[in-house]
Design a protein around this motif. Sequence first.
Motif, short mmCIF file in Angstrom:
data_model
loop_
_atom_site.label_atom_id
_atom_site.label_comp_id
_atom_site.label_asym_id
_atom_site.label_seq_id
_atom_site.Cartn_x
_atom_site.Cartn_y
_atom_site.Cartn_z
N VAL A 7 0.84 -1.21 0.00
CA VAL A 7 0.00 0.00 0.00
C VAL A 7 0.87 1.26 0.00
CG1 VAL A 7 -1.63 1.33 1.40
CG2 VAL A 7 -2.02 -1.12 1.03
N ALA A 8 1.88 1.28 0.87
CA ALA A 8 2.75 2.46 0.96
C ALA A 8 3.52 2.70 -0.34
CB ALA A 8 3.72 2.29 2.13
N LEU A 9 4.05 1.65 -0.93
CA LEU A 9 4.82 1.81 -2.16
C LEU A 9 3.94 2.22 -3.34
CD1 LEU A 9 7.20 -1.22 -1.65
CD2 LEU A 9 7.88 1.19 -1.69
N GLU A 10 2.76 1.63 -3.43
CA GLU A 10 1.82 2.03 -4.49
C GLU A 10 1.41 3.50 -4.32
OE1 GLU A 10 0.80 0.60 -7.22
OE2 GLU A 10 1.55 -1.43 -6.90
N ALA A 11 1.18 3.92 -3.08
CA ALA A 11 0.80 5.32 -2.82
C ALA A 11 1.94 6.27 -3.21
CB ALA A 11 0.44 5.50 -1.35
N ALA A 12 3.16 5.94 -2.84
CA ALA A 12 4.31 6.78 -3.21
C ALA A 12 4.48 6.82 -4.72
CB ALA A 12 5.58 6.26 -2.53
N ASN A 13 4.34 5.68 -5.34
CA ASN A 13 4.47 5.62 -6.79
C ASN A 13 3.40 6.47 -7.48
OD1 ASN A 13 5.80 4.33 -9.14
ND2 ASN A 13 3.77 3.47 -9.48
N GLY A 14 2.17 6.37 -7.00
CA GLY A 14 1.09 7.15 -7.59
C GLY A 14 1.22 8.64 -7.33
N GLU A 15 1.61 8.99 -6.13
CA GLU A 15 1.73 10.40 -5.75
C GLU A 15 2.90 11.10 -6.41
OE1 GLU A 15 0.81 13.97 -3.74
OE2 GLU A 15 -0.38 12.13 -3.85
N PHE A 63 9.86 -0.97 -8.21
CA PHE A 63 9.62 0.47 -8.36
C PHE A 63 10.93 1.21 -8.63
CE2 PHE A 63 6.09 -1.03 -5.75
CZ PHE A 63 5.00 -0.47 -6.41
N LEU A 64 11.97 0.85 -7.91
CA LEU A 64 13.28 1.47 -8.11
C LEU A 64 13.84 1.14 -9.50
CD1 LEU A 64 14.71 0.70 -4.58
CD2 LEU A 64 14.12 2.98 -5.45
N ALA A 65 13.68 -0.11 -9.91
CA ALA A 65 14.18 -0.52 -11.22
C ALA A 65 13.43 0.18 -12.35
CB ALA A 65 14.08 -2.04 -11.37
N ALA A 66 12.13 0.33 -12.20
CA ALA A 66 11.33 1.01 -13.22
C ALA A 66 11.77 2.45 -13.38
CB ALA A 66 9.85 0.94 -12.88
N ARG A 67 12.03 3.10 -12.27
CA ARG A 67 12.48 4.50 -12.31
C ARG A 67 13.88 4.59 -12.91
NH1 ARG A 67 9.48 9.14 -11.23
NH2 ARG A 67 10.76 10.64 -10.15
N ALA A 68 14.76 3.68 -12.53
CA ALA A 68 16.13 3.70 -13.04
C ALA A 68 16.17 3.46 -14.53
CB ALA A 68 16.97 2.66 -12.31
#
Length: 73
Positions: A7-15, A63-68
């Motif tokens: 939940v926290a990671l999805e929220a950070a990713n979305g925000e 999430f980190l890999a997608a951003r990188a």
Amino acid sequence: SEDGWRVALEAANGEFGGLDVLVNNAGLFLGKPLAETSIADMNRLLSVNVVGLMLGSKLALPFLAARASRWDG
């Protein structure tokens, strides 16, 4: 918990549109002698300090890999 991390990671990713870094900085300190430490105390400490760290790191990796992968530097 694993669900809490998701939940926290999805929220950070979305925000914020992605995750650049993870500061995995939660931990418990019992502050009492070993002789007074129960199994429940130790299980709680290990759950937060070890399992929580592992879950946060493991679940943040995609999430980190997608951003990188979008970084051109």
